[in-house]
Design a protein around this motif. Structure first.
Motif, PDB file in Angstrom:
ATOM      1  N   SER A  77     -11.805 -17.687 -27.473  1.00 63.56           N
ATOM      2  CA  SER A  77     -10.966 -18.414 -26.512  1.00 63.56           C
ATOM      3  C   SER A  77     -10.687 -17.563 -25.278  1.00 63.56           C
ATOM      4  O   SER A  77     -10.691 -18.074 -24.145  1.00 63.56           O
ATOM      5  N   SER A  78     -10.468 -16.256 -25.475  1.00 63.92           N
ATOM      6  CA  SER A  78     -10.249 -15.366 -24.332  1.00 63.92           C
ATOM      7  C   SER A  78     -11.474 -15.314 -23.444  1.00 63.92           C
ATOM      8  O   SER A  78     -11.372 -15.316 -22.201  1.00 63.92           O
ATOM      9  N   THR A  79     -12.651 -15.278 -24.075  1.00 59.41           N
ATOM     10  CA  THR A  79     -13.889 -15.238 -23.293  1.00 59.41           C
ATOM     11  C   THR A  79     -14.076 -16.521 -22.501  1.00 59.41           C
ATOM     12  O   THR A  79     -14.453 -16.498 -21.319  1.00 59.41           O
ATOM     13  N   ILE A  80     -13.792 -17.659 -23.147  1.00 59.13           N
ATOM     14  CA  ILE A  80     -13.953 -18.950 -22.463  1.00 59.13           C
ATOM     15  C   ILE A  80     -12.984 -19.059 -21.283  1.00 59.13           C
ATOM     16  O   ILE A  80     -13.360 -19.489 -20.175  1.00 59.13           O
ATOM     17  N   VAL A  81     -11.735 -18.657 -21.514  1.00 59.86           N
ATOM     18  CA  VAL A  81     -10.752 -18.681 -20.421  1.00 59.86           C
ATOM     19  C   VAL A  81     -11.191 -17.779 -19.287  1.00 59.86           C
ATOM     20  O   VAL A  81     -11.084 -18.121 -18.102  1.00 59.86           O
ATOM     21  N   GLY A  82     -11.693 -16.600 -19.611  1.00 54.84           N
ATOM     22  CA  GLY A  82     -12.167 -15.667 -18.588  1.00 54.84           C
ATOM     23  C   GLY A  82     -13.299 -16.245 -17.773  1.00 54.84           C
ATOM     24  O   GLY A  82     -13.344 -16.093 -16.543  1.00 54.84           O
ATOM     25  N   VAL A  83     -14.234 -16.920 -18.449  1.00 54.51           N
ATOM     26  CA  VAL A  83     -15.372 -17.530 -17.745  1.00 54.51           C
ATOM     27  C   VAL A  83     -14.884 -18.647 -16.829  1.00 54.51           C
ATOM     28  O   VAL A  83     -15.339 -18.777 -15.671  1.00 54.51           O
ATOM     29  N   VAL A  84     -13.944 -19.472 -17.318  1.00 61.49           N
ATOM     30  CA  VAL A  84     -13.402 -20.571 -16.495  1.00 61.49           C
ATOM     31  C   VAL A  84     -12.714 -20.018 -15.266  1.00 61.49           C
ATOM     32  O   VAL A  84     -12.888 -20.522 -14.133  1.00 61.49           O
ATOM     33  N   VAL A  85     -11.906 -18.984 -15.424  1.00 58.91           N
ATOM     34  CA  VAL A  85     -11.210 -18.364 -14.286  1.00 58.91           C
ATOM     35  C   VAL A  85     -12.212 -17.808 -13.300  1.00 58.91           C
ATOM     36  O   VAL A  85     -12.054 -17.939 -12.069  1.00 58.91           O
ATOM     37  N   LEU A  86     -13.275 -17.170 -13.800  1.00 60.55           N
ATOM     38  CA  LEU A  86     -14.298 -16.599 -12.924  1.00 60.55           C
ATOM     39  C   LEU A  86     -14.982 -17.709 -12.123  1.00 60.55           C
ATOM     40  O   LEU A  86     -15.180 -17.575 -10.899  1.00 60.55           O
ATOM     41  N   VAL A  87     -15.343 -18.791 -12.789  1.00 62.23           N
ATOM     42  CA  VAL A  87     -16.005 -19.907 -12.097  1.00 62.23           C
ATOM     43  C   VAL A  87     -15.065 -20.517 -11.055  1.00 62.23           C
ATOM     44  O   VAL A  87     -15.472 -20.826  -9.919  1.00 62.23           O
ATOM     45  N   PHE A  89     -15.668 -20.686  -7.018  1.00 59.73           N
ATOM     46  CA  PHE A  89     -15.635 -21.980  -6.344  1.00 59.73           C
ATOM     47  C   PHE A  89     -14.652 -21.949  -5.170  1.00 59.73           C
ATOM     48  O   PHE A  89     -14.967 -22.418  -4.069  1.00 59.73           O
ATOM     49  N   ASN A  90     -13.471 -21.389  -5.383  1.00 63.41           N
ATOM     50  CA  ASN A  90     -12.480 -21.281  -4.309  1.00 63.41           C
ATOM     51  C   ASN A  90     -12.954 -20.372  -3.190  1.00 63.41           C
ATOM     52  O   ASN A  90     -12.675 -20.622  -2.010  1.00 63.41           O
ATOM     53  N   PHE A  91     -13.663 -19.330  -3.551  1.00 68.45           N
ATOM     54  CA  PHE A  91     -14.176 -18.409  -2.536  1.00 68.45           C
ATOM     55  C   PHE A  91     -15.152 -19.123  -1.604  1.00 68.45           C
ATOM     56  O   PHE A  91     -15.079 -18.997  -0.372  1.00 68.45           O
ATOM     57  N   TYR A  92     -16.080 -19.891  -2.176  1.00 74.67           N
ATOM     58  CA  TYR A  92     -17.019 -20.624  -1.340  1.00 74.67           C
ATOM     59  C   TYR A  92     -16.322 -21.701  -0.513  1.00 74.67           C
ATOM     60  O   TYR A  92     -16.695 -21.965   0.644  1.00 74.67           O
TER      61      TYR A  92
END
Length: 560
Positions: free
Chosen positions: A536-546, A550-553
């Motif tokens: 779950s921590s890994t999935i949350v981390g991946v979602v935050v990264l994505v 997205f916000n950066f672009y």
């Protein structure tokens, strides 16, 4: 001094014809005169003192050499006549047999010290050459089924092969520390005799043992020439009756509350342990013959074969099943040799895997922790034979091992299925004796050895044992996981096999481990998806990264 030198030659001018004749005659045949008398006699003839002394010394040496040659020839002749095989004899004793006159002096130098004590020198050599009776024995190897444990295995842990309470058969017969149980054997003999409907059955049984005595002796690897026929028959009869009475009492324990061999569990377990030892056996045919007589009480359902009674008696020694039921179809066509063979067959699956020859490199398997890091999951299984180990994976889905963390997604897993092994304080003794039996009797079908080798390859350190205990593939009653590691690692010491029934599993597991992509997926799963919290921590981390990317672009598009 050398006989060929000129230092002792007599001058022609110092000897007349008579003195030469006397000297030669003395040198060849006379030994009675002393050195002093000879010197005086030749001195009167005009021979120098030094020359005479030298000649007499040479004379004595020649006589000694002749005597030694005679003894050597006599001894060699005796040995050749005893063995009746000159070619084999020369091969064994070529360094000490006089084979050439030119080498006589050298041969005497080699052999003479041994002839001073001929019995001591030759007895171990002569004994090592088999006589015709021994050669005939070796032609009957196929009849051996009860063996002396090999010395290499015995030295590792002798207590695992040695009876502690009772002796059965001739190998440990009359040991002082086991004498106490002999009285109990006679008590059981009387009780068994009272069971018989026909009182002449034991007489018939004794006749059967007398008729089969030579065959029963040939079941043992070791000879027992010190035990007479009467002693041997009496011993086998007493031991067989004791075993039969003991097993019958175990089947109706409630009726024998005053018998400490049955009611005291520590004693009954010790006897049970001693009865399965390889060196503490009698042939199963002896017990099956005794079972044919009408001895089983009506309160106990009489089995069709004695093997069923024996199987139920040793039920606690089958660690792979919670409740081991006797299956007649499994034993229908099996020739069980003795109790050790019975327990071994109980460990084997109905369908045996084929054995395949292998080299040392081909049978190597990575440890449990290494395989787990490569994405291989260890799973316990129930209701399966202990040796029935499997490695399962789906051809396409196993390329995505990282998804194996998802609930009920076994399709994405590479699963190493191990029937649960229960280890207690008797397990080591049982396995060691089964291994020793296979090393002696089943070198071409070492299934127990293969199993122990496989488990040993998985467990090298305490961490490996902890992993298998955590997955419940192994449960134990030992003090620590380190003790489990030491036990498993010690079982295979000095055990030798050149084939394995797990060759396909080993090839599949090694192929998976050496695949770089599957290793990467396994590492990804091990590091990021090992458990639900980490997943779950890994999935949350991946979602935050994505979301961040997205916000950066989006911000970049607004600014530029």
């Amino acid at each position: 001094m050398e006989f060929g030198s000129n230092s002792w030659k007599l001058e022609e001018s110092q000897l007349n014809n008579n003195s030469k004749q006397d000297l030669c005659g003395s040198a060849i045949g006379r030994t009675e005169p002393t050195m002093k008398e000879e010197v005086e006699r030749f001195h009167k003839l005009g021979v120098k003192h030094e020359v005479v002394k030298t000649v007499l010394e040479a004379q004595n040496m020649m006589l000694e050499a002749k005597s030694r040659d005679s003894k050597i020839d006599q001894r060699v002749g005796e040995l050749i006549e005893q063995q009746q095989d000159l070619v084999s004899f020369k091969k064994e004793y070529g360094s000490t047999v006089v084979t050439s006159i030119n080498r006589r002096d050298r041969e005497i130098e080699l052999v003479w010290p041994a002839l001073q004590h001929p019995t001591h020198h030759y007895e171990h050599i002569v004994d090592s050459i088999p006589d015709p009776e021994q050669i005939h024995e070796h032609s009957l190897l196929s009849e051996w089924c009860i063996y002396k444990v090999p010395t290499t295995l015995l030295k590792v842990k002798e207590v695992s092969y040695t009876p502690q309470l009772i002796s059965i058969g001739p190998m440990h017969h009359n040991k002082q520390e086991l004498k106490e149980m002999q009285e109990q054997k006679h008590i059981y003999y009387s009780s068994f005799q009272a069971r018989l409907v026909n009182k002449n059955d034991l007489m018939h049984y004794t006749s059967f043992l007398e008729h089969e005595e030579q065959h029963l002796r040939r079941c043992y690897q070791k000879k027992f020439s010190n035990i007479s026929k009467e002693q041997f028959v009496h011993m086998i009869r007493l031991d067989a009756v004791f075993i039969m009475e003991l097993i019958l009492r175990e089947a109706e324990r409630e009726k024998h509350k005053n018998d400490y061999l049955v009611t005291q569990r520590c004693v009954s377990k010790s006897i049970q342990r001693d009865l399965m030892l390889l060196e503490n056996q009698i042939p199963m045919t002896v017990l099956e013959k005794l079972h044919e007589y009408d001895t089983v009480p009506s309160s106990v359902k009489k089995p069709t074969r004695f093997i069923e009674l024996a199987h139920n008696y040793f039920i606690s020694y089958y660690p792979h099943q919670q409740k081991s039921m006797f299956e007649p179809c499994k034993w229908e066509n099996k020739n069980i040799l003795h109790f050790t063979d019975l327990i071994r067959n109980s460990y084997l699956p109905k369908e045996l895997r084929s054995q395949a020859k292998h080299s040392q490199e081909e049978c190597l398997l990575r440890t449990a922790t290494k395989l787990n890091e490569a994405g291989i999951s260890f799973e316990k299984v129930h209701n399966r034979c202990l040796l029935d180990i499997k490695f399962e994976k789906k051809r396409f889905f196993s390329w995505f091992l990282c998804l194996g963390c998802l609930p009920r997604c076994k399709l994405f897993k590479a699963r190493f299925q191990i029937p649960q092994l229960k280890v207690d304080h008797t397990t080591e003794c049982v396995l060691r004796n089964l291994i020793a039996f296979e090393q002696c009797h089943y070198p071409e079908a070492p299934f127990i050895c293969n199993y122990v080798f496989l488990i040993d390859s998985l467990i090298h350190t305490k961490d490996d044992a902890e992993l298998l205990v955590e997955k419940e593939a192994i449960v134990h009653e030992l003090g620590s996981d380190q003790e489990l590691t030491n036990l498993v690692n010690g079982l295979c010491k000095h055990v030798v096999t050149d084939s394995t029934c797990y060759h396909e599993i080993i090839e599949d597991v090694n192929g998976h481990y050496n695949n770089k992509w599957k290793w990467a997926m396994g590492t990804l799963r091990w590091v990021y998806f090992r458990d639900p919290w980490r997943s779950s921590s890994t999935i949350v981390g991946v979602v935050v990264l994505v979301f961040t990317i997205f916000n950066f672009y989006r911000v970049s598009d607004m600014l530029f």
